[in-house]
Design an enzyme around this catalytic site. Structure first.
Site, PDB file in Angstrom:
ATOM      1  N   ASN A  27       2.897  -0.555  -5.263  1.00  0.00           N
ATOM      2  CA  ASN A  27       3.238   0.838  -4.922  1.00  0.00           C
ATOM      3  C   ASN A  27       3.455   1.021  -3.428  1.00  0.00           C
ATOM      4  O   ASN A  27       4.442   1.590  -2.993  1.00  0.00           O
ATOM      5  CB  ASN A  27       2.090   1.777  -5.337  1.00  0.00           C
ATOM      6  CG  ASN A  27       1.986   1.873  -6.832  1.00  0.00           C
ATOM      7  OD1 ASN A  27       2.990   2.031  -7.510  1.00  0.00           O
ATOM      8  ND2 ASN A  27       0.770   1.771  -7.350  1.00  0.00           N
ATOM      9  N   VAL A  28       2.497   0.532  -2.642  1.00  0.00           N
ATOM     10  CA  VAL A  28       2.560   0.780  -1.198  1.00  0.00           C
ATOM     11  C   VAL A  28       3.456  -0.253  -0.507  1.00  0.00           C
ATOM     12  O   VAL A  28       4.348   0.108   0.274  1.00  0.00           O
ATOM     13  CB  VAL A  28       1.140   0.772  -0.571  1.00  0.00           C
ATOM     14  CG1 VAL A  28       1.219   1.176   0.894  1.00  0.00           C
ATOM     15  CG2 VAL A  28       0.198   1.702  -1.328  1.00  0.00           C
ATOM     16  N   ARG A  59       2.364 -11.736  -6.739  1.00  0.00           N
ATOM     17  CA  ARG A  59       1.783 -12.594  -7.771  1.00  0.00           C
ATOM     18  C   ARG A  59       2.885 -13.151  -8.677  1.00  0.00           C
ATOM     19  O   ARG A  59       2.876 -14.282  -9.070  1.00  0.00           O
ATOM     20  CB  ARG A  59       0.789 -11.769  -8.589  1.00  0.00           C
ATOM     21  CG  ARG A  59      -0.355 -12.525  -9.129  1.00  0.00           C
ATOM     22  CD  ARG A  59      -1.441 -11.603  -9.596  1.00  0.00           C
ATOM     23  NE  ARG A  59      -1.001 -10.234  -9.817  1.00  0.00           N
ATOM     24  CZ  ARG A  59      -1.816  -9.228 -10.075  1.00  0.00           C
ATOM     25  NH1 ARG A  59      -3.107  -9.429 -10.134  1.00  0.00           N
ATOM     26  NH2 ARG A  59      -1.349  -8.017 -10.266  1.00  0.00           N
ATOM     27  N   VAL A 146      -8.014   5.500   4.170  1.00  0.00           N
ATOM     28  CA  VAL A 146      -8.641   6.791   3.860  1.00  0.00           C
ATOM     29  C   VAL A 146      -7.600   7.894   3.989  1.00  0.00           C
ATOM     30  O   VAL A 146      -6.929   7.998   5.009  1.00  0.00           O
ATOM     31  CB  VAL A 146      -9.819   7.104   4.822  1.00  0.00           C
ATOM     32  CG1 VAL A 146     -10.512   8.394   4.410  1.00  0.00           C
ATOM     33  CG2 VAL A 146     -10.808   5.963   4.873  1.00  0.00           C
ATOM     34  N   GLY A 148      -4.686   8.499   2.600  1.00  0.00           N
ATOM     35  CA  GLY A 148      -3.259   8.158   2.546  1.00  0.00           C
ATOM     36  C   GLY A 148      -2.467   8.468   3.791  1.00  0.00           C
ATOM     37  O   GLY A 148      -2.663   7.839   4.834  1.00  0.00           O
ATOM     38  N   ILE A 150      -2.464  10.942   5.786  1.00  0.00           N
ATOM     39  CA  ILE A 150      -3.057  11.767   6.852  1.00  0.00           C
ATOM     40  C   ILE A 150      -3.506  10.875   8.013  1.00  0.00           C
ATOM     41  O   ILE A 150      -4.274   9.935   7.792  1.00  0.00           O
ATOM     42  CB  ILE A 150      -4.277  12.569   6.325  1.00  0.00           C
ATOM     43  CG1 ILE A 150      -3.885  13.375   5.084  1.00  0.00           C
ATOM     44  CG2 ILE A 150      -4.831  13.472   7.402  1.00  0.00           C
ATOM     45  CD1 ILE A 150      -5.058  14.079   4.411  1.00  0.00           C
ATOM     46  N   GLY A 201       0.133  10.799 -14.038  1.00  0.00           N
ATOM     47  CA  GLY A 201       0.036   9.627 -13.161  1.00  0.00           C
ATOM     48  C   GLY A 201      -0.909   9.813 -11.983  1.00  0.00           C
ATOM     49  O   GLY A 201      -0.933   8.998 -11.063  1.00  0.00           O
ATOM     50  N   LYS A 219     -14.588   5.499   0.934  1.00  0.00           N
ATOM     51  CA  LYS A 219     -13.949   6.213   2.047  1.00  0.00           C
ATOM     52  C   LYS A 219     -14.992   6.880   2.941  1.00  0.00           C
ATOM     53  O   LYS A 219     -14.861   6.916   4.164  1.00  0.00           O
ATOM     54  CB  LYS A 219     -12.965   7.250   1.502  1.00  0.00           C
ATOM     55  CG  LYS A 219     -11.758   6.580   0.835  1.00  0.00           C
ATOM     56  CD  LYS A 219     -10.996   7.565  -0.018  1.00  0.00           C
ATOM     57  CE  LYS A 219      -9.735   6.944  -0.606  1.00  0.00           C
ATOM     58  NZ  LYS A 219      -9.099   7.812  -1.596  1.00  0.00           N
TER      59      LYS A 219
END
Ligand SMILES: NC(=O)c1ccc[n+]([C@@H]2O[C@H](COP(=O)([O-])OP(=O)(O)OC[C@H]3O[C@@H](n4cnc5c(N)ncnc54)[C@H](OP(=O)(O)O)[C@@H]3O)[C@@H](O)[C@H]2O)c1
Length: 447
Positions: A27-28, A59, A146, A148, A150, A201, A219
């Site tokens: 995703n990231v 992977r 922590v 995302g 921000i 999701g 976090k």
């Protein structure tokens, strides 16, 4: 596009070009590849540093992935990426403990700065990895770990570096905030709201890391470490999740002018000038006054409220997760690392003291407690006696009929956690008490 040539990368590579080895392209990582491929030229024009992802470890290599990333940079050999002389910076976006821990350590030992979004790893092995980063003279940046998108870590580590932080209190898990917001706004049960979060999701099929507060406590450990220059690990954080919250708790809170939120709280409990710092770190659902800025944070959003001795109150708000928002935080770190590589500047210093952590038993706060009891004479007196026996003073009590049972809803005056727990244990032993329901800590000045 012209890349500024004054900056000479310390990399032996083209002037101003910093080569990135990416570990993980989910995703990231996938979003980071897309952003840099699309916006790399603009970044180079504005900042004089060109970031190029030269190697991508995953992977499995599918056709779709080859199409998205390009066969030339894909590999299954993550360790090979770390030690590749054509990689200047390593970005770890695999997640979990191993092999992420070993790969980050290998990169630092090889003299390469590292950017990661791995809260789980840092909350357990942060001390060891930051010590290694310091020894190697390399940066280990983790803005994405922590809240995302921000820019919270940079705010605490750089902008507020000289600020005596008194308290950091945040909504740092979007899944649980979405569930609680849905319960409050749509008046649906916890199970229905969780189902909705999974459908959209926002929640995993196995939601335990979020709803039981594990993600938020990792976090909280990272935030406490930064805010108080302390070595705090996830195991130091007192943790409760939201899975026992009932719609009736939320309704009752709202009637009294509160919102129920899962909060991560890290606070200094000793005087800021004391030689020994004592802090308290915890994650639990809490009743927050509706007028508090965090009470208005809805849906999957995150926000962190910081109280500093000089700066006063600050709040940072934004998207706490999602591939693209999180990749934006990774990109900010990458630019910081690349700028110091090209300018020869030292990485941000990391300084951690040992601090005392106050146990939850010593927490002083107001409490919301519900009890289902037999609806018969004398029960109320027995219940009140149990509270009194442990010095927990009742501020208000409401009774709701439930057939042959009654639900008693209490708000206490400020009491000590150990006393409240002793009260609950005694209440649990009373014949007339059928069930101890909601327990929420009430934030704010007693009103
Ligand atoms: N997603 C978010 O919203 C979010 C927000 C904040 C922080 N983070 C953090 O960011 C990190 C990445 O999260 P994500 O959501 O992008 O995870 P993800 O979608 O599960 O992606 C993980 C990637 O790592 C790869 N990988 C796994 N094991 C590997 C190995 N041994 N060698 C090489 N590659 C390996 C996977 O490869 P395959 O694809 O081939 O399986 C995949 O590409 C985590 O630490 C997470 O906590 C995520």
């Amino acid at each position: 596009v012209q890349v500024t040539n004054e900056v000479q990368a310390s990399t032996g590579n083209d002037a101003g070009t910093v080569r990135v080895g990416l570990l993980g392209c989910g995703n990231v990582g996938g979003a980071l590849v897309e952003i840099l491929d699309r916006e790399g030229d603009t970044i180079a024009r504005h900042l004089g540093v060109r970031l190029v992802i030269t190697r991508v470890a995953v992977r499995s290599i599918s056709n779709a992935r080859v199409e998205a990333v390009g066969a030339g940079r894909l590999t299954r050999d993550a360790h090979g990426v770390v030690v590749d002389p054509d990689v200047d910076v390593v970005v770890e976006l695999i997640g979990g403990i191993e092999p992420a821990r070993e790969l980050i350590a290998a990169a630092l030992r090889a003299g390469k700065p590292v950017v990661t979004g791995n809260k789980e790893l840092l909350a357990i092995y942060g001390g060891e990895l930051f010590a290694l980063a310091e020894q190697s003279g390399q940066a280990l940046l983790f803005e994405a770990a922590v809240a995302g998108a921000i820019p919270l870590i940079r705010a605490l580590a750089v902008s507020l570096a000289g600020e005596p932080i008194m308290r950091v209190m945040g909504i740092v898990n979007g899944t649980t905030n979405f569930i609680l917001s849905q319960m409050s706004e749509e008046r649906i049960t916890y199970t229905e709201a969780l189902g909705e979060a999974q459908r959209l999701g926002f929640a995993e099929r196995d939601p335990s890391a979020d709803v039981e507060g594990f993600d938020a406590s990792a976090k909280a450990a990272i935030l406490a470490s930064l805010a108080f220059n302390a070595d705090v690990v996830a195991g130091d954080v007192y943790r409760e999740g939201i899975d026992k919250i009932e719609l009736s708790d939320i309704d009752f809170a709202r009637r009294l002018g509160y919102e129920v939120k899962l909060l991560a709280v890290a606070e200094r409990v000793s005087d800021p000038t004391a030689c020994e710092t004592e802090i308290a770190v915890r994650v639990h659902p809490a009743m927050l006054p509706a007028e508090h800025p965090l009470a208005g944070v809805r849906g999957p959003f995150n926000a962190v409220f910081i109280e500093g001795a000089h700066a006063g109150e600050l709040m940072l708000y934004g998207r706490g997760a999602g591939g693209v928002p999180t990749a934006s935080a990774v990109l900010g770190d990458l630019i910081e690392v690349a700028s110091s590589l090209t300018s020869g500047a030292s990485p941000r210093p990391i300084h951690r003291d040992s601090v005392a952590i106050r146990p939850i038993d010593e927490l002083l706060t107001q409490y919301y407690v519900t009890l289902d009891v037999a609806d018969r004479p004398g029960v109320l007196a027995a219940v009140a006696t149990a509270f009194g026996a442990h010095s927990v003073s009742i501020r208000s009590m409401e009774q709701v009929g439930l057939g042959d049972e009654a639900r008693l809803v209490f708000i206490t005056h400020v009491a000590k956690e150990a006393d409240l727990q002793a009260t609950l244990a005694e209440l649990g032993r009373l014949d007339a008490v059928r069930r101890i329901g909601g327990l929420l800590r009430v934030i704010g000045v007693e009103r």
